[in-house]
Scaffold this motif. Structure first.
Motif, PDB file in Angstrom:
ATOM      1  N   CYS A   1       0.824  -1.372   0.056  1.00  0.00           N
ATOM      2  CA  CYS A   1       0.039   0.070  -0.008  1.00  0.00           C
ATOM      3  C   CYS A   1       0.912   1.175  -0.059  1.00  0.00           C
TER       4      CYS A   1
ATOM      5  N   LEU B   1      -1.030   3.693   7.321  1.00  0.00           N
ATOM      6  CA  LEU B   1      -2.367   4.298   7.259  1.00  0.00           C
ATOM      7  C   LEU B   1      -3.378   3.629   6.495  1.00  0.00           C
ATOM      8  N   ARG B   2      -2.808   3.380   5.312  1.00  0.00           N
ATOM      9  CA  ARG B   2      -3.735   2.641   4.157  1.00  0.00           C
ATOM     10  C   ARG B   2      -3.966   1.372   4.627  1.00  0.00           C
TER      11      ARG B   2
ATOM     12  N   ALA C   1      -4.485   0.083   7.550  1.00  0.00           N
ATOM     13  CA  ALA C   1      -5.262  -0.020   8.512  1.00  0.00           C
ATOM     14  C   ALA C   1      -6.687   0.014   7.924  1.00  0.00           C
ATOM     15  N   ARG C   2      -6.883   0.397   6.725  1.00  0.00           N
ATOM     16  CA  ARG C   2      -8.160   0.386   5.954  1.00  0.00           C
ATOM     17  C   ARG C   2      -8.247  -0.794   5.411  1.00  0.00           C
ATOM     18  N   TYR C   3      -7.346  -1.673   5.010  1.00  0.00           N
ATOM     19  CA  TYR C   3      -7.580  -2.900   4.278  1.00  0.00           C
ATOM     20  C   TYR C   3      -7.042  -4.107   5.022  1.00  0.00           C
ATOM     21  N   SER C   4      -7.957  -4.550   5.716  1.00  0.00           N
ATOM     22  CA  SER C   4      -7.588  -5.686   6.811  1.00  0.00           C
ATOM     23  C   SER C   4      -7.035  -6.731   6.133  1.00  0.00           C
TER      24      SER C   4
END
Length: 131
Positions: free
Chosen positions: A56, A75-76, A78-81
Motif C-alpha cells: 500500500c 494508514l492505508r 489499517a483500512r484494508y484488513s
C-alpha cells in the motif's frame, strides 16, 4: 537473524524457474511465501501483484521521506484488513525481478512498514527476501 538471498544469472538462464521451485518448497513446508515484482508481470501467473500494491505504498512519492511514505502505507493498511493480515503472516517475499531497479526510498519504506507490521526491529521484520 534472517538473511536474505539473491539468485543471480544472465538473461534467460532460469532464475525465475529456480525461484518458482523455492516458492513451491516454501509452500510445501507450510510457510507463507508471497511472489511479487518490481517492474515485470512475471508473478502474475502465480496470482500476485506489484510490491507497491501489496504494501500500500502511495503513488505520489515526490519529495517525501521514507518515513512519511511508510506512515501513509501503514494508514492505508489499517483500512484494508486483508492486506494487513497477509503482511502479518508473511514469512518470505519472492521478488521476481531485478531488485536494483527498486528506488531506495521505496525499499526503505517497505522495510519500515514490515518492521511496524511485525512489531520488531529486525531487518524487514524477520521476513526473508529472495530476489
Amino acid at each position: 537473524m534472517v538473511k536474505s538471498c539473491s539468485i543471480r544469472g544472465y538473461t534467460g538462464c532460469g532464475e525465475s524457474c529456480c525461484m518458482q521451485y523455492c516458492l513451491l518448497y516454501c509452500i510445501s513446508r507450510g510457510l507463507f511465501g508471497l511472489p511479487t515484482s518490481v517492474m515485470s508481470r512475471q508473478p502474475a501467473f502465480l496470482g500476485s501483484k506489484h510490491i507497491d500494491y501489496i504494501v500500500c505504498l502511495p503513488f505520489e512519492k515526490h519529495r517525501m521521506s521514507p518515513y512519511q511514505i511508510a506512515e501513509l502505507a501503514i494508514l492505508r493498511l489499517a483500512r484494508y484488513s486483508e492486506k494487513l493480515n497477509v503482511l502479518m503472516v508473511l514469512v518470505v517475499i519472492y521478488i521476481f525481478d531485478i531488485l536494483g531497479q527498486l528506488p531506495v526510498e521505496s525499499f526503505s519504506a517497505i522495510e519500515i512498514t514490515l518492521r511496524r507490521v511485525h512489531k520488531n526491529d529486525v531487518f524487514l521484520g524477520e521476513v526473508l527476501l529472495v530476489s
